[in-house]
Design a protein around this motif. Structure first.
Motif, PDB file in Angstrom:
ATOM      1  N   ASP A  89     -40.443 -47.246  42.247  1.00 55.82           N
ATOM      2  CA  ASP A  89     -40.835 -46.809  40.911  1.00 55.82           C
ATOM      3  C   ASP A  89     -41.233 -47.963  39.999  1.00 55.82           C
ATOM      4  OD1 ASP A  89     -38.333 -47.877  40.530  1.00 55.82           O
ATOM      5  OD2 ASP A  89     -37.510 -46.151  39.512  1.00 55.82           O
ATOM      6  N   GLY A  90     -40.987 -49.192  40.424  1.00 50.83           N
ATOM      7  CA  GLY A  90     -41.371 -50.344  39.615  1.00 50.83           C
ATOM      8  C   GLY A  90     -42.818 -50.756  39.808  1.00 50.83           C
ATOM      9  N   GLY A  91     -43.530 -50.085  40.689  1.00 57.73           N
ATOM     10  CA  GLY A  91     -44.923 -50.434  40.936  1.00 57.73           C
ATOM     11  C   GLY A  91     -45.045 -51.532  41.988  1.00 57.73           C
ATOM     12  N   ASP A  92     -46.252 -52.073  42.091  1.00 58.19           N
ATOM     13  CA  ASP A  92     -46.498 -53.113  43.073  1.00 58.19           C
ATOM     14  C   ASP A  92     -47.185 -54.307  42.417  1.00 58.19           C
ATOM     15  OD1 ASP A  92     -49.102 -52.283  42.688  1.00 58.19           O
ATOM     16  OD2 ASP A  92     -49.352 -51.453  44.682  1.00 58.19           O
ATOM     17  N   LEU A  93     -47.412 -55.342  43.209  1.00 57.39           N
ATOM     18  CA  LEU A  93     -48.008 -56.564  42.684  1.00 57.39           C
ATOM     19  C   LEU A  93     -49.411 -56.310  42.141  1.00 57.39           C
ATOM     20  CD1 LEU A  93     -47.723 -59.587  42.237  1.00 57.39           C
ATOM     21  CD2 LEU A  93     -48.510 -59.947  44.577  1.00 57.39           C
ATOM     22  N   HIS A  94     -50.174 -55.468  42.803  1.00 58.74           N
ATOM     23  CA  HIS A  94     -51.529 -55.146  42.346  1.00 58.74           C
ATOM     24  C   HIS A  94     -51.484 -54.518  40.948  1.00 58.74           C
ATOM     25  CE1 HIS A  94     -55.184 -52.581  42.093  1.00 58.74           C
ATOM     26  NE2 HIS A  94     -55.746 -53.705  42.509  1.00 58.74           N
ATOM     27  N   GLY A  95     -50.561 -53.581  40.751  1.00 58.34           N
ATOM     28  CA  GLY A  95     -50.428 -52.943  39.445  1.00 58.34           C
ATOM     29  C   GLY A  95     -50.022 -53.924  38.359  1.00 58.34           C
ATOM     30  N   LEU A  96     -49.139 -54.854  38.711  1.00 55.83           N
ATOM     31  CA  LEU A  96     -48.717 -55.867  37.746  1.00 55.83           C
ATOM     32  C   LEU A  96     -49.898 -56.736  37.323  1.00 55.83           C
ATOM     33  CD1 LEU A  96     -46.544 -57.502  36.199  1.00 55.83           C
ATOM     34  CD2 LEU A  96     -46.274 -58.851  38.293  1.00 55.83           C
ATOM     35  N   ILE A  97     -50.687 -57.160  38.288  1.00 52.96           N
ATOM     36  CA  ILE A  97     -51.845 -58.016  37.994  1.00 52.96           C
ATOM     37  C   ILE A  97     -52.844 -57.268  37.111  1.00 52.96           C
ATOM     38  CG2 ILE A  97     -53.837 -59.191  39.010  1.00 52.96           C
ATOM     39  CD1 ILE A  97     -51.936 -59.860  41.397  1.00 52.96           C
ATOM     40  N   LYS A  98     -53.113 -56.005  37.435  1.00 54.18           N
ATOM     41  CA  LYS A  98     -54.052 -55.225  36.625  1.00 54.18           C
ATOM     42  C   LYS A  98     -53.547 -55.017  35.206  1.00 54.18           C
ATOM     43  CE  LYS A  98     -56.695 -52.131  37.984  1.00 54.18           C
ATOM     44  NZ  LYS A  98     -57.646 -51.192  38.418  1.00 54.18           N
ATOM     45  N   SER A  99     -52.230 -54.886  35.055  1.00 55.41           N
ATOM     46  CA  SER A  99     -51.670 -54.645  33.731  1.00 55.41           C
ATOM     47  C   SER A  99     -51.750 -55.870  32.824  1.00 55.41           C
ATOM     48  CB  SER A  99     -50.217 -54.184  33.835  1.00 55.41           C
ATOM     49  OG  SER A  99     -49.373 -55.262  34.198  1.00 55.41           O
ATOM     50  N   GLN A 100     -52.052 -57.011  33.395  1.00 52.59           N
ATOM     51  CA  GLN A 100     -52.128 -58.250  32.619  1.00 52.59           C
ATOM     52  C   GLN A 100     -53.412 -58.330  31.780  1.00 52.59           C
ATOM     53  OE1 GLN A 100     -48.739 -59.154  32.993  1.00 52.59           O
ATOM     54  NE2 GLN A 100     -49.708 -61.057  32.475  1.00 52.59           N
ATOM     55  N   ASN A 101     -54.384 -57.438  32.041  1.00 56.58           N
ATOM     56  CA  ASN A 101     -55.647 -57.428  31.285  1.00 56.58           C
ATOM     57  C   ASN A 101     -56.281 -58.817  31.189  1.00 56.58           C
ATOM     58  OD1 ASN A 101     -55.561 -54.643  30.760  1.00 56.58           O
ATOM     59  ND2 ASN A 101     -54.127 -55.004  29.081  1.00 56.58           N
ATOM     60  N   SER A 102     -56.496 -59.436  32.324  1.00 56.12           N
ATOM     61  CA  SER A 102     -57.152 -60.746  32.448  1.00 56.12           C
ATOM     62  C   SER A 102     -56.300 -61.920  31.954  1.00 56.12           C
ATOM     63  CB  SER A 102     -58.506 -60.769  31.733  1.00 56.12           C
ATOM     64  OG  SER A 102     -59.362 -59.793  32.293  1.00 56.12           O
ATOM     65  N   ARG A 103     -55.063 -61.658  31.528  1.00 56.43           N
ATOM     66  CA  ARG A 103     -54.165 -62.756  31.167  1.00 56.43           C
ATOM     67  C   ARG A 103     -53.497 -63.272  32.439  1.00 56.43           C
ATOM     68  NH1 ARG A 103     -50.036 -60.073  27.918  1.00 56.43           N
ATOM     69  NH2 ARG A 103     -50.913 -58.251  28.892  1.00 56.43           N
ATOM     70  N   LEU A 104     -53.283 -64.564  32.505  1.00 50.31           N
ATOM     71  CA  LEU A 104     -52.651 -65.167  33.676  1.00 50.31           C
ATOM     72  C   LEU A 104     -51.143 -64.936  33.656  1.00 50.31           C
ATOM     73  CD1 LEU A 104     -54.547 -68.588  33.752  1.00 50.31           C
ATOM     74  CD2 LEU A 104     -55.045 -66.523  35.076  1.00 50.31           C
ATOM     75  N   LEU A 105     -50.581 -64.754  34.842  1.00 52.50           N
ATOM     76  CA  LEU A 105     -49.132 -64.675  34.961  1.00 52.50           C
ATOM     77  C   LEU A 105     -48.561 -66.079  34.821  1.00 52.50           C
ATOM     78  CD1 LEU A 105     -48.897 -62.328  38.067  1.00 52.50           C
ATOM     79  CD2 LEU A 105     -48.192 -61.743  35.761  1.00 52.50           C
ATOM     80  N   PRO A 106     -47.352 -66.209  34.268  1.00 54.50           N
ATOM     81  CA  PRO A 106     -46.731 -67.540  34.182  1.00 54.50           C
ATOM     82  C   PRO A 106     -46.524 -68.137  35.576  1.00 54.50           C
ATOM     83  CG  PRO A 106     -45.526 -65.936  32.860  1.00 54.50           C
ATOM     84  CD  PRO A 106     -46.535 -65.174  33.663  1.00 54.50           C
TER      85      PRO A 106
END
Length: 91
Positions: A63-80
């Motif tokens: 239910d926490g989603g996946d890595l792809h969903g996390l990356i898409k949710s960043q709206n072009s912002r880089l992950l730390p």
């Protein structure tokens, strides 16, 4: 132990009807590999079966989603960088 009736699962469908014997054998090996994973950050494999030319892979619902969903949710912002390294180590 009795199964929790509230537990949710997902079924991934893979069309194996057009695969040759070598590819089918590789799919079986992949299923055995999935079944061997026991890690809190890897979605748990539960079962698999072939029906109507489709391989059904039953896994716990994440239910926490996946890595792809996390990356898409960043709206072009880089992950730390620290977060990326933490994920990389888990892989």
């Amino acid at each position: 132990a009795k199964a929790d009736p509230r537990q949710q699962y997902v079924i991934k469908l893979v069309d194996v009807s057009r695969l040759g014997q070598k590819e089918r054998d590789e799919a079986k090996k992949e299923i055995m590999l999935l079944a061997s994973f026991k890690h809190p950050n890897i979605v748990r494999y539960r079962d698999s079966f072939v029906e109507s030319g489709k391989l059904h892979i039953v896994m716990d619902y994440a239910d926490g989603g996946d890595l792809h969903g996390l990356i898409k949710s960043q709206n072009s912002r880089l992950l730390p960088e620290e977060q990326i390294l933490d994920y990389f180590v888990q892989l």
